[in-house]
Design an enzyme around this catalytic site. Structure first.
Site: not given
Ligand code: HPA
Ligand code: ZN
Length: 333
Positions: A13, A274-275, A15, A196, A193
């Site tokens: 996961h 994630d990011d 991006h 969250e 996703h």
């Molecule tokens: N959630 C949803 N969209 C996203 C995320 C995330 O953590 N990171 C980049 N796009």
């Molecule tokens: Zn994500």
């Protein structure tokens, strides 16, 4: 290398746009002769505190202005693989957001060609392999997502699957069933996703209406005991991103993270970043944070890493090789 960095990891996961570090933003802005988003690097950095998912997404999309050419995308991917490899990542299934670039006037083929080249060069340099998953933006139309999927097919883009991301609440998975049906027809893997910021019902929809093979985040599943039992029984992996959850206030603090409850319920939990440029850490930082804050042992960490190997879309022989590497890590304690 420290012990947690040495644990062989699979990142599920991630991006690629979320690996755009402020320094690379500054370099690319200078190269293209464009003003830095938000003025100075210091001013940009001061923005890296987020109220919630939307607040983060606003900055994430704004910063993309510096990504223009195939070389930019190649550099982004290569820099990520270099950084990931240093933290023990052996394989990454990398998300990218085609619509976030096409909507700015960047050619889809430039995005894909650049990422493919960066992943190739990164693998040669580091040995860390990768695969690409195209994510669709759930706050844009289904028609646009279908159109972009067909364009990816027409280009022969080497994607292994599709995902669904961006602003979750108010954009339930159900709307995107036609896109996921088409992906299934094309023989592509499917992830999304869900859970969250959205509730457990979003996770159910992703399973029932999109037919996903993994759920990205999925942490709010802990609010629904029946759903937890189902995830465990059907062995649906969750790609949990602990530092992201803290930074976006999906959990109040790491010590209160639902990961131990997911593990205790027998859910196939995995750890990803994630990011990482935005949330304060790459894969090894996420493993280290849960180890420290949630009191996980080496066996727990190895179990999470093994879950990610099994949850990946790698062929069985590579999964076995990675499992053997994890055995080696445990034995070396
Ligand atoms: N959630 C949803 N969209 C996203 C995320 C995330 O953590 N990171 C980049 N796009
Ligand atoms: Zn994500």
């Amino acid at each position: 290398m420290d012990r947690i960095a040495a644990l062989p990891k699979v990142e599920l996961h991630l991006h690629i746009e979320g690996t755009l570090e402020p320094e690379l933003i500054a370099d690319l802005a200078a190269r293209h002769g464009i003003d830095l988003p938000f003025g100075s690097l210091a001013a940009l950095r001061s923005r890296y505190r987020f109220e919630d998912l939307q607040d983060f997404l606003d900055l994430y999309y704004a910063n993309l202005v510096v990504l223009r050419t195939p070389d930019d995308f190649a550099e982004l991917a290569r820099a990520y693989l270099r950084r990931a490899a240093a933290g023990g990542v052996r394989h990454a299934e990398i998300f990218f957001d085609p619509q976030a670039h096409v909507s700015r006037g960047v050619a889809l083929s430039d995005v894909v060609d650049g990422l493919v080249e960066g992943c190739r060069a990164g693998a040669v340099e580091t040995g860390t392999t990768s695969a690409l998953i195209a994510c669709f933006l759930r706050d844009r139309s289904v028609e646009e997502a279908l159109d972009v999927l067909e364009q990816l097919v027409a280009l022969g883009a080497p994607i292994i699957g599709i995902g669904l991301d961006s602003a979750e609440v108010g954009n339930p998975p159900s709307r995107f069933a036609p896109v996921f049906d088409r992906a299934r027809e094309l023989g592509l893997h499917r992830v999304a996703h869900a859970g969250e910021e959205g509730g457990p019902e979003y996770v159910r929809e992703a399973l029932d209406l999109l037919g996903v093979e993994r759920v990205d985040h999925g942490i709010r599943s802990v609010e629904d005991a029946d759903l937890l039992r189902r995830l465990a029984a059907e062995r649906v992996p969750l790609t949990v991103c602990p530092l992201s959850n803290v930074r976006l206030h999906a959990v109040p603090e790491l010590a209160a993270h639902p990961l131990p409850r997911l593990m205790a319920a027998g859910v196939v939990a995995t750890i990803s970043s994630d990011d990482p440029a935005y949330f304060g850490g790459y894969a090894e930082d996420n493993y280290a944070a849960v180890a420290t804050q949630l009191g996980l042992t080496d066996d727990d960490l190895a179990g999470l890493a093994r879950n990610a190997v099994q949850a990946s879309f790698l062929p069985p022989e590579r999964k076995r090789a990675l499992d053997d590497e994890i055995d080696g890590w445990l034995a070396a304690r």
